[in-house]
Design a protein around this motif. Structure first.
Motif, mmCIF file in Angstrom:
data_model
loop_
_atom_site.group_PDB
_atom_site.id
_atom_site.type_symbol
_atom_site.label_atom_id
_atom_site.label_comp_id
_atom_site.label_asym_id
_atom_site.label_seq_id
_atom_site.Cartn_x
_atom_site.Cartn_y
_atom_site.Cartn_z
ATOM 1 N N LYS A 104 0.840 -1.211 0.000
ATOM 2 C CA LYS A 104 0.000 0.000 0.000
ATOM 3 C C LYS A 104 0.872 1.257 0.000
ATOM 4 C CE LYS A 104 -4.129 1.830 2.255
ATOM 5 N NZ LYS A 104 -5.084 1.669 3.358
ATOM 6 N N LYS A 105 1.946 1.226 0.794
ATOM 7 C CA LYS A 105 2.877 2.364 0.841
ATOM 8 C C LYS A 105 3.522 2.618 -0.514
ATOM 9 C CE LYS A 105 4.411 1.898 5.662
ATOM 10 N NZ LYS A 105 5.577 1.537 6.502
ATOM 11 N N ASN A 106 3.700 1.547 -1.293
ATOM 12 C CA ASN A 106 4.359 1.649 -2.596
ATOM 13 C C ASN A 106 3.361 1.724 -3.753
ATOM 14 O OD1 ASN A 106 7.564 1.100 -2.481
ATOM 15 N ND2 ASN A 106 6.566 0.088 -0.768
ATOM 16 N N ASN A 107 2.069 1.807 -3.392
ATOM 17 C CA ASN A 107 1.015 1.888 -4.411
ATOM 18 C C ASN A 107 1.089 0.723 -5.395
ATOM 19 O OD1 ASN A 107 -1.266 3.114 -5.453
ATOM 20 N ND2 ASN A 107 -0.121 4.334 -6.934
ATOM 21 N N ARG A 108 1.291 -0.492 -4.838
ATOM 22 C CA ARG A 108 1.368 -1.699 -5.664
ATOM 23 C C ARG A 108 0.404 -2.760 -5.147
ATOM 24 N NH1 ARG A 108 6.616 -4.671 -6.756
ATOM 25 N NH2 ARG A 108 5.439 -5.275 -8.614
ATOM 26 N N VAL A 109 0.043 -3.689 -6.009
ATOM 27 C CA VAL A 109 -0.660 -4.903 -5.608
ATOM 28 C C VAL A 109 0.316 -6.052 -5.866
ATOM 29 C CG1 VAL A 109 -2.604 -6.440 -6.042
ATOM 30 C CG2 VAL A 109 -2.928 -3.962 -6.159
ATOM 31 N N ILE A 110 0.640 -6.793 -4.817
ATOM 32 C CA ILE A 110 1.671 -7.823 -4.905
ATOM 33 C C ILE A 110 1.048 -9.211 -5.037
ATOM 34 C CG2 ILE A 110 3.655 -8.896 -3.734
ATOM 35 C CD1 ILE A 110 4.217 -6.026 -4.551
ATOM 36 N N ASN A 111 1.489 -9.942 -6.063
ATOM 37 C CA ASN A 111 1.049 -11.323 -6.238
ATOM 38 C C ASN A 111 1.763 -12.230 -5.244
ATOM 39 O OD1 ASN A 111 -0.698 -10.753 -8.369
ATOM 40 N ND2 ASN A 111 0.911 -10.985 -9.906
ATOM 41 N N CYS A 112 1.009 -13.148 -4.651
ATOM 42 C CA CYS A 112 1.559 -14.053 -3.638
ATOM 43 C C CYS A 112 1.082 -15.481 -3.864
ATOM 44 C CB CYS A 112 1.099 -13.637 -2.231
ATOM 45 S SG CYS A 112 1.617 -12.003 -1.700
ATOM 46 N N LEU A 113 1.918 -16.424 -3.450
ATOM 47 C CA LEU A 113 1.539 -17.833 -3.388
ATOM 48 C C LEU A 113 1.522 -18.243 -1.921
ATOM 49 C CD1 LEU A 113 3.818 -19.399 -6.189
ATOM 50 C CD2 LEU A 113 1.462 -18.588 -6.408
ATOM 51 N N LEU A 114 0.499 -18.964 -1.514
ATOM 52 C CA LEU A 114 0.456 -19.499 -0.155
ATOM 53 C C LEU A 114 1.232 -20.807 -0.125
ATOM 54 C CD1 LEU A 114 -3.293 -18.895 0.797
ATOM 55 C CD2 LEU A 114 -1.315 -17.423 1.249
ATOM 56 N N GLN A 115 2.154 -20.908 0.813
ATOM 57 C CA GLN A 115 2.978 -22.122 0.916
ATOM 58 C C GLN A 115 2.266 -23.170 1.760
ATOM 59 O OE1 GLN A 115 7.057 -21.561 2.016
ATOM 60 N NE2 GLN A 115 7.452 -23.743 2.236
ATOM 61 N N MET A 116 2.125 -24.352 1.182
ATOM 62 C CA MET A 116 1.489 -25.470 1.881
ATOM 63 C C MET A 116 2.552 -26.438 2.394
ATOM 64 S SD MET A 116 -1.552 -24.473 1.584
ATOM 65 C CE MET A 116 -2.199 -25.870 2.522
ATOM 66 N N HIS A 117 2.328 -26.955 3.589
ATOM 67 C CA HIS A 117 3.250 -27.935 4.172
ATOM 68 C C HIS A 117 2.784 -29.319 3.731
ATOM 69 C CE1 HIS A 117 5.343 -30.409 7.127
ATOM 70 N NE2 HIS A 117 6.138 -29.391 7.339
ATOM 71 N N ILE A 118 3.434 -29.863 2.697
ATOM 72 C CA ILE A 118 3.007 -31.166 2.168
ATOM 73 C C ILE A 118 4.002 -32.276 2.475
ATOM 74 C CG2 ILE A 118 1.601 -30.162 0.328
ATOM 75 C CD1 ILE A 118 3.942 -30.839 -1.629
ATOM 76 N N ALA A 119 5.215 -31.914 2.909
ATOM 77 C CA ALA A 119 6.249 -32.914 3.180
ATOM 78 C C ALA A 119 6.164 -33.415 4.618
ATOM 79 C CB ALA A 119 7.629 -32.310 2.920
ATOM 80 N N GLN A 120 6.847 -34.512 4.862
ATOM 81 C CA GLN A 120 6.880 -35.075 6.216
ATOM 82 C C GLN A 120 7.932 -34.385 7.089
ATOM 83 O OE1 GLN A 120 4.500 -37.502 6.996
ATOM 84 N NE2 GLN A 120 3.860 -36.860 4.955
ATOM 85 N N GLU A 121 8.786 -33.581 6.449
ATOM 86 C CA GLU A 121 9.898 -32.975 7.184
ATOM 87 C C GLU A 121 9.447 -31.767 7.995
ATOM 88 O OE1 GLU A 121 12.593 -32.191 3.884
ATOM 89 O OE2 GLU A 121 11.814 -34.063 3.078
ATOM 90 N N GLU A 122 9.898 -31.700 9.223
ATOM 91 C CA GLU A 122 9.535 -30.597 10.120
ATOM 92 C C GLU A 122 10.217 -29.294 9.722
ATOM 93 O OE1 GLU A 122 7.208 -30.387 12.534
ATOM 94 O OE2 GLU A 122 6.674 -32.328 11.696
#
Length: 215
Positions: A104-122
Motif C-alpha cells: 500500500k505504501k508503494n502503491n502496488r498490488v503484490i502477487n503471492c503464493l500461499l505455501q502449503m506444508h506437504i512434506a513429512q519434514e519438520e
C-alpha cells in the motif's frame, strides 16, 4: 561454474508446448551468471534473501521478473516490495498483512503464493489444509486490497521414494483444485520437476540443473 546452456535448451524444449513458467533459482549465484541466462531469453529468476535480491535487481536489466522464494521475515518485506514480481513462500496471515501494508505504501498490488506444508519434514514451512481454508475465508470476508493470492506452492519430501513425492504433489494439486480463483501451482525443483509436471504443476523452480550445485 558457468551456466549449463545445454540443460537450459533441453528444459525449454521440454516445456515448449506446456503452459508452464520456469523460475531459474539463482540464489548464491553472481549477477554475471544470471545475465548469461538472461541473454538466452530467461526472464524469471528466484532469490531467497531480500538484500541480495535488491543488489541483483539494481545490477541487472529492469525487465527481469524477480521471484522471492525463501522464508520471508516480516522485517525484510519492505526491501523487496518496490520491485518484486511474485512472493512464493507466504506461510502466515501475519506475513500477508505486512506485505499488504508495505504494498500500500508503494502503491502496488503484490502477487503471492500461499505455501502449503506437504512434506513429512519438520524443517519445511507452510499452512496445513485447515489453515488454508481459514485464511481464504478470512481474506474473502476482510480483503487485503494490496495483495493478490494467485496460487499455492509446496515442496515435496527430500527422498528417493518417487511414490511418496508423487502422492505429496497429488495432494497439493487437490488443494489447488478446491479454489477456482487460483491460477498458479508452483511445485517441482531440479530433482522432481518431471513428476510435478505430470501431477499438474504450472510453475517449476530449477537451480542446480541450470547453474550447477550451490557452493
Amino acid at each position: 561454474m558457468a551456466i549449463n546452456k545445454e540443460a537450459y535448451a533441453e528444459l525449454m524444449n521440454e516445456l515448449k508446448d506446456k503452459n508452464v513458467t520456469l523460475v531459474a533459482v539463482s540464489k548464491t549465484k553472481p549477477a554475471e551468471d544470471i545475465f548469461e541466462l538472461y541473454k538466452l531469453g530467461q526472464r524469471d529468476f528466484g532469490e531467497n534473501y531480500g538484500q541480495v535480491l535488491l543488489d541483483k535487481y539494481l545490477k541487472l536489466p529492469p525487465d527481469i521478473c524477480w521471484h522471492f522464494i525463501g522464508h520471508l521475515q516480516t522485517n525484510k518485506v519492505k526491501f523487496i516490495i518496490p520491485f518484486v514480481h511474485l512472493i512464493h513462500g507466504v506461510d502466515s496471515y501475519k506475513l500477508l498483512s505486512e506485505i499488504n501494508k508495505q504494498a500500500k505504501k508503494n502503491n502496488r498490488v503484490i502477487n503471492c503464493l500461499l505455501q502449503m506444508h506437504i512434506a513429512q519434514e519438520e524443517t519445511k514451512f507452510g499452512f496445513n489444509e485447515k489453515e488454508l481454508d481459514e485464511t481464504v475465508a478470512r481474506l474473502t470476508n476482510e480483503p487485503l486490497n494490496n495483495i493478490n493470492i494467485i496460487g499455492l506452492m509446496g515442496m515435496a519430501s527430500f527422498t528417493e521414494d518417487i511414490n511418496k513425492v508423487r502422492s505429496e504433489f497429488k495432494y497439493l494439486k487437490s488443494l489447488f483444485d478446491k479454489y477456482a480463483q487460483l491460477q498458479t501451482l508452483s511445485m517441482g525443483m531440479s530433482s522432481d520437476y518431471k513428476i510435478a509436471l505430470e501431477e499438474g504443476s504450472n510453475m517449476i523452480r530449477v537451480g542446480s540443473l541450470l547453474f550447477g550445485e550451490r557452493a
